[in-house]
Design an enzyme around this catalytic site. Sequence first.
Site, PDB file in Angstrom:
ATOM      1  CG  PHE A  11      -2.168   0.784   1.049  1.00 24.30           C
ATOM      2  CD1 PHE A  11      -3.104   0.457   0.077  1.00 24.30           C
ATOM      3  CD2 PHE A  11      -2.417   1.894   1.860  1.00 24.30           C
ATOM      4  CE1 PHE A  11      -4.263   1.204  -0.086  1.00 24.30           C
ATOM      5  CE2 PHE A  11      -3.575   2.639   1.712  1.00 24.30           C
ATOM      6  CZ  PHE A  11      -4.499   2.298   0.737  1.00 24.30           C
ATOM      7  CE  LYS A  96      10.208  -1.538 -11.990  1.00 27.38           C
ATOM      8  NZ  LYS A  96       9.356  -0.373 -11.899  1.00 27.38           N
ATOM      9  N   GLY A 178      11.485  13.363  -5.451  1.00 27.49           N
ATOM     10  CA  GLY A 178      10.867  12.039  -5.452  1.00 27.49           C
ATOM     11  C   GLY A 178      10.860  11.371  -6.821  1.00 27.49           C
ATOM     12  CD  GLU A 181      13.077   4.313  -5.620  1.00 26.14           C
ATOM     13  OE1 GLU A 181      13.131   4.217  -4.381  1.00 26.14           O
ATOM     14  OE2 GLU A 181      12.022   4.278  -6.261  1.00 26.14           O
ATOM     15  CE  LYS A 196      10.284  -0.095 -15.853  1.00 26.13           C
ATOM     16  NZ  LYS A 196      10.498   1.348 -15.668  1.00 26.13           N
TER      17      LYS A 196
HETATM   18  N1  LIG Z   1       6.180   3.684  -8.132  1.00 26.46           N
HETATM   19  C1  LIG Z   1       5.927   3.589  -9.413  1.00 26.46           C
HETATM   20  O1  LIG Z   1       5.629   4.580 -10.083  1.00 26.46           O
HETATM   21  C2  LIG Z   1       5.997   2.243 -10.096  1.00 26.46           C
HETATM   22  C3  LIG Z   1       5.805   2.166 -11.486  1.00 26.46           C
HETATM   23  C4  LIG Z   1       5.799   0.907 -12.098  1.00 26.46           C
HETATM   24  C5  LIG Z   1       6.013  -0.230 -11.336  1.00 26.46           C
HETATM   25  N2  LIG Z   1       6.232  -0.105  -9.987  1.00 26.46           N
HETATM   26  C6  LIG Z   1       6.434  -1.324  -9.216  1.00 26.46           C
HETATM   27  O2  LIG Z   1       5.339  -1.450  -8.322  1.00 26.46           O
HETATM   28  C7  LIG Z   1       5.768  -2.092  -7.114  1.00 26.46           C
HETATM   29  C8  LIG Z   1       5.400  -1.208  -5.923  1.00 26.46           C
HETATM   30  O3  LIG Z   1       6.104   0.016  -6.038  1.00 26.46           O
HETATM   31  P1  LIG Z   1       5.750   1.260  -5.093  1.00 26.46           P
HETATM   32  O4  LIG Z   1       6.467   2.415  -5.700  1.00 26.46           O
HETATM   33  O5  LIG Z   1       4.313   1.337  -4.862  1.00 26.46           O
HETATM   34  O6  LIG Z   1       6.493   0.835  -3.758  1.00 26.46           O
HETATM   35  P2  LIG Z   1       6.446   1.589  -2.340  1.00 26.46           P
HETATM   36  O7  LIG Z   1       5.792   2.923  -2.462  1.00 26.46           O
HETATM   37  O8  LIG Z   1       7.812   1.524  -1.781  1.00 26.46           O
HETATM   38  O9  LIG Z   1       5.465   0.675  -1.449  1.00 26.46           O
HETATM   39  C9  LIG Z   1       5.810  -0.644  -1.172  1.00 26.46           C
HETATM   40  C10 LIG Z   1       4.716  -1.256  -0.325  1.00 26.46           C
HETATM   41  O10 LIG Z   1       5.020  -2.633  -0.169  1.00 26.46           O
HETATM   42  C11 LIG Z   1       4.850  -2.987   1.193  1.00 26.46           C
HETATM   43  N3  LIG Z   1       5.670  -4.164   1.466  1.00 26.46           N
HETATM   44  C12 LIG Z   1       7.026  -4.317   1.344  1.00 26.46           C
HETATM   45  N4  LIG Z   1       7.370  -5.590   1.620  1.00 26.46           N
HETATM   46  C13 LIG Z   1       6.237  -6.254   1.922  1.00 26.46           C
HETATM   47  C14 LIG Z   1       5.924  -7.586   2.283  1.00 26.46           C
HETATM   48  N5  LIG Z   1       6.888  -8.515   2.397  1.00 26.46           N
HETATM   49  N6  LIG Z   1       4.637  -7.924   2.519  1.00 26.46           N
HETATM   50  C15 LIG Z   1       3.646  -6.996   2.407  1.00 26.46           C
HETATM   51  N7  LIG Z   1       3.879  -5.718   2.051  1.00 26.46           N
HETATM   52  C16 LIG Z   1       5.143  -5.342   1.828  1.00 26.46           C
HETATM   53  C17 LIG Z   1       5.235  -1.764   1.950  1.00 26.46           C
HETATM   54  O11 LIG Z   1       4.687  -1.843   3.246  1.00 26.46           O
HETATM   55  P3  LIG Z   1       4.737  -0.627   4.281  1.00 26.46           P
HETATM   56  O12 LIG Z   1       3.643   0.308   3.813  1.00 26.46           O
HETATM   57  O13 LIG Z   1       4.417  -1.268   5.561  1.00 26.46           O
HETATM   58  O14 LIG Z   1       6.094  -0.042   4.169  1.00 26.46           O
HETATM   59  C18 LIG Z   1       4.593  -0.674   1.077  1.00 26.46           C
HETATM   60  O15 LIG Z   1       3.225  -0.525   1.404  1.00 26.46           O
HETATM   61  C19 LIG Z   1       7.276  -2.326  -7.290  1.00 26.46           C
HETATM   62  O16 LIG Z   1       7.474  -3.617  -7.790  1.00 26.46           O
HETATM   63  C20 LIG Z   1       7.675  -1.300  -8.343  1.00 26.46           C
HETATM   64  O17 LIG Z   1       8.812  -1.703  -9.080  1.00 26.46           O
HETATM   65  C21 LIG Z   1       6.231   1.092  -9.355  1.00 26.46           C
END
Ligand SMILES: NC(=O)c1ccc[n+]([C@@H]2O[C@H](COP(=O)([O-])OP(=O)(O)OC[C@H]3O[C@@H](n4cnc5c(N)ncnc54)[C@H](OP(=O)(O)O)[C@@H]3O)[C@@H](O)[C@H]2O)c1
Length: 393
Positions: A11, A96, A178, A181, A196
Amino acid sequence: MNPLKIGLFGFGCVGQGLYDILESTKTFPAEVVKICVKNANKPRPLPLSHFTWDSAEILDNPEINLVVELIDNADEAYAIVTEAMRRGKNVVTANKKMVAEHLAELVELQQEMGVSFLYEAAVCGSIPIIRNLEEYYDNELLYSVRGIFNGSTNFILTKMYNEGAAYATVLAEAQQLGFAESDPTLDVGGFDPRFKLTIATAHAYGLFLRPDEILALGIQQISAQDIRFAREKGWKIKLVAQVSKLGDDQIAAYLMPQFVAPADPLHKVDEEYNGVVVEAAFSSKQFFYGKGAGGHPTGSAVLSDISATTYGYRYGYKKRDRINGVQLTQDVVLEVYLRYTHESVLNHLKFNHIRERYYGDGLNYVIGSINLQELIRNKARLAESGASVIALG
Ligand SMILES: NC(=O)c1ccc[n+]([C@@H]2O[C@H](COP(=O)([O-])OP(=O)(O)OC[C@H]3O[C@@H](n4cnc5c(N)ncnc54)[C@H](OP(=O)(O)O)[C@@H]3O)[C@@H](O)[C@H]2O)c1
């Protein structure tokens, strides 16, 4: 149609983006039954009763028929996704790295369990490139797929171009905003777009590669001098992922900075946007443009996959069955610009032909043709010496 009961993992940026989207598309019959997250003490924007910290609460729940995996750890994602499929649940993911590193095995598991495993959001966020490569370009003779697959590096390169600023300055600013990273290596080192490209190659040509079979040169070495050089020619520098067909049975895939001329559709892809150019025999050149990241754009691709599971959609990987010996080759000649400081770098790289040399004002460069294998062999040397290699498009 079975009512969709979703177990959501993660989330963060994308998980919350998806949740918002589901909340605002009330016509779509889906219920998020539980959200599994990691940190017990983090404040949440929803009542705590929505959350769990125990993956079994989702995986063991027979009512949940779809797992949406949006966490930020590829190894943990792999464990969640494989377990969910083994329990007969459909899976949608945006991860990915996990998909690229385990694709063949995950596809096999999907087939064995008769479930759907979808990951449109993993490649270029909101741009629907995977399903298009899989379905729309099903029988087309694809010449190439090339694009800007990473928003953070594109943001940095755009700022360097617009402001003439140094890489390190712009990176720090991108991190503050932001767009990058705190550990930017996955992006600036080219690893994220390489994952990708690995996935896109499977759907474009049916070839399942390991990510490390593809040369990835990042943007860390791009200097203000390189940007100035590009500007003087009317070009921009973009980090381009590319896979192309060579003859009947070979493809070449690589990721590196490229000079991009104004006539190239990628020239106008700036800031954090992504763009993909697909070139094929009959449809000719087509250009996809959109947001490659962000909660809502990425969430929109996740929603599309969620919706596709409701009609039993699965990627068919039809090209994989048809490829008839198509292989990856690294024996391909590229036209490149090499900026270097130490003459020893140039001495080590065997150019087929050098057509332009420049020495002076603290800038040394050559332009010429070189085999991709030479770049692969000298990747570490190039990185250590600070030399930049930029392909001429
Ligand atoms: N951000 C983008 O724009 C984007 C674009 C394309 C693809 N993606 C992909 O989408 C995925 C998520 O990215 P994001 O940017 O949303 O990440 P994020 O903002 O860092 O959020 C990660 C979430 O995963 C939770 N988490 C981590 N380990 C966990 C586990 N073992 N069990 C349950 N929950 C867990 C975290 O929990 P907490 O809330 O408790 O910390 C957090 O809610 C990644 O694979 C990323 O590569 C992201």
